[in-house]
Write a protein that holds these residues in place. Structure first.
Motif, PDB file in Angstrom:
ATOM      1  N   ASN A   5      32.723  37.370  43.513  1.00  0.00           N
ATOM      2  CA  ASN A   5      33.369  37.850  44.740  1.00  0.00           C
ATOM      3  C   ASN A   5      32.749  39.160  45.213  1.00  0.00           C
ATOM      4  N   LEU A   6      32.541  40.087  44.276  1.00  0.00           N
ATOM      5  CA  LEU A   6      31.953  41.374  44.633  1.00  0.00           C
ATOM      6  C   LEU A   6      30.511  41.207  45.105  1.00  0.00           C
ATOM      7  N   CYS A  89      41.175  38.774  42.930  1.00  0.00           N
ATOM      8  CA  CYS A  89      40.696  38.480  41.582  1.00  0.00           C
ATOM      9  C   CYS A  89      41.379  37.213  41.071  1.00  0.00           C
ATOM     10  N   PRO A  90      40.632  36.266  40.512  1.00  0.00           N
ATOM     11  CA  PRO A  90      41.230  35.017  40.027  1.00  0.00           C
ATOM     12  C   PRO A  90      42.307  35.226  38.963  1.00  0.00           C
ATOM     13  N   SER A  91      42.237  36.330  38.224  1.00  0.00           N
ATOM     14  CA  SER A  91      43.219  36.574  37.170  1.00  0.00           C
ATOM     15  C   SER A  91      44.407  37.401  37.654  1.00  0.00           C
ATOM     16  N   VAL A 151      28.779  53.184  45.460  1.00  0.00           N
ATOM     17  CA  VAL A 151      29.891  52.245  45.290  1.00  0.00           C
ATOM     18  C   VAL A 151      30.470  51.903  46.661  1.00  0.00           C
ATOM     19  N   ALA A 152      30.541  50.619  46.970  1.00  0.00           N
ATOM     20  CA  ALA A 152      31.127  50.172  48.236  1.00  0.00           C
ATOM     21  C   ALA A 152      32.517  49.584  48.006  1.00  0.00           C
ATOM     22  N   PHE A 153      32.644  48.737  46.983  1.00  0.00           N
ATOM     23  CA  PHE A 153      33.921  48.127  46.634  1.00  0.00           C
ATOM     24  C   PHE A 153      34.122  48.240  45.124  1.00  0.00           C
ATOM     25  N   SER A 154      35.372  48.251  44.706  1.00  0.00           N
ATOM     26  CA  SER A 154      35.692  48.231  43.281  1.00  0.00           C
ATOM     27  C   SER A 154      36.837  47.250  43.069  1.00  0.00           C
ATOM     28  N   GLU A 155      37.120  46.948  41.825  1.00  0.00           N
ATOM     29  CA  GLU A 155      38.234  46.045  41.530  1.00  0.00           C
ATOM     30  C   GLU A 155      39.473  46.852  41.166  1.00  0.00           C
ATOM     31  N   GLY A 202      47.718  48.622  42.312  1.00  0.00           N
ATOM     32  CA  GLY A 202      47.791  49.067  40.931  1.00  0.00           C
ATOM     33  C   GLY A 202      46.530  49.806  40.526  1.00  0.00           C
ATOM     34  N   LYS A 203      46.320  49.923  39.223  1.00  0.00           N
ATOM     35  CA  LYS A 203      45.171  50.676  38.718  1.00  0.00           C
ATOM     36  C   LYS A 203      43.896  49.847  38.771  1.00  0.00           C
TER      37      LYS A 203
END
Length: 203
Positions: A5-6, A89-91, A151-155, A202-203
Motif C-alpha cells: 500500500n505504501l 492496513c489489512p491488520s 518521509v511522505a507517509f507512515s503507518e 492511534g499510535k
C-alpha cells in the motif's frame, strides 16, 4: 500488505508530481480541507471516486457553515464514506468505531514539527518542513537532500473513537491533540499534561 500500500502511495505521489509539478498539499485551506489522499485518487486507480467529488466546496457536511450548496457538500460527504483497501492496513479495522467514514492508516507527514528554531517550534501545519502540509507547493526540486531521505507517509493505527484521556493499553489507540501554536516539545506531549485527546487515530 502495508508495504505494498505504501509503495503504491509513493508511486502515486511521483505521478502526481509529474503531472502538477508539486506534491499534493495536505489541505487547500479551511474549509477546503481536502487531504492529500483525496487528491491522489486518480493516481491509485480511483478516478471514478474522484469524479464524485467537488473540490470547490468543503469535503464534509461538518465543514459547511451554510454558505455552500448542501447537495454538493452532501455528495462529497457520501463519497468520503467509501472504504479503500489501499488506505487501510489489512491488520487494522476499516474505519474508526462509530464513524461512517473510511479510515486512513497512512497519514501524510508534514515534517519534523520543529521548523528550525525555538521561535517557530510549533509544528505549524502551514509552515512545515516536510513535503505535504496545508497549502504546500513542494516539488522534487525542493527536496534538496533526496527523496530517499524524506518521509511522505507512515503507518499509524486507527483510533478507538473515544476522545478521552486514555488508561492502560488505551494509549495505543488515542493521540494527544495540541492547539495551534503549541510547541511540539516533549514536555507538551507528556500524557496527562495534554490539553486534549483524540480517539480518531492511534499510535
Amino acid at each position: 500488505s502495508c508495504k505494498n500500500n505504501l509503495k503504491q502511495l509513493a508511486l502515486a505521489l511521483h505521478n502526481y508530481e509529474s503531472t502538477h509539478r508539486v506534491f499534493p498539499p495536505g489541505a487547500l485551506g479551511y474549509p477546503y480541507v481536502w487531504s492529500a489522499h483525496a487528491q491522489l485518487l486518480p493516481f491509485v486507480e480511483q478516478a471514478g471516486l474522484q469524479n464524485l467529488l467537488d473540490y470547490d466546496v468543503p469535503p464534509l457536511n461538518a465543514f459547511n457553515s451554510g454558505s455552500f450548496d448542501a447537495a454538493a457538500v452532501g455528495q462529497n460527504d457520501n463519497a468520503a464514506k467509501t472504504k479503500l483497501a489501499i488506505l487501510t492496513c489489512p491488520s487494522d479495522k476499516e474505519s474508526v468505531p462509530n464513524s461512517e467514514y473510511g479510515g486512513i492508516s497512512y497519514p501524510a507527514c508534514m515534517g519534523s514539527g520543529i521548523n528550525g528554531s525555538a521561535a517557530t517550534d510549533d509544528g505549524s501545519n502551514a509552515n512545515a518542513d516536510g513535503i505535504i502540509f496545508a497549502r504546500s507547493k513542494i516539488g522534487f526540486r525542493d527536496v534538496t537532500d533526496g527523496t530517499s531521505n524524506t518521509v511522505a507517509f507512515s503507518e499509524q493505527l486507527l483510533g478507538d473513537g473515544q476522545d478521552a484521556a486514555p488508561t492502560g493499553t488505551d494509549y495505543k489507540h488515542r493521540v494527544v491533540v495540541l492547539s495551534m501554536g503549541t510547541q511540539t516539545t516533549p514536555a507538551a506531549c507528556v500524557p496527562g499534561s495534554a490539553p486534549a485527546w483524540s480517539g480518531q487515530r492511534g499510535k
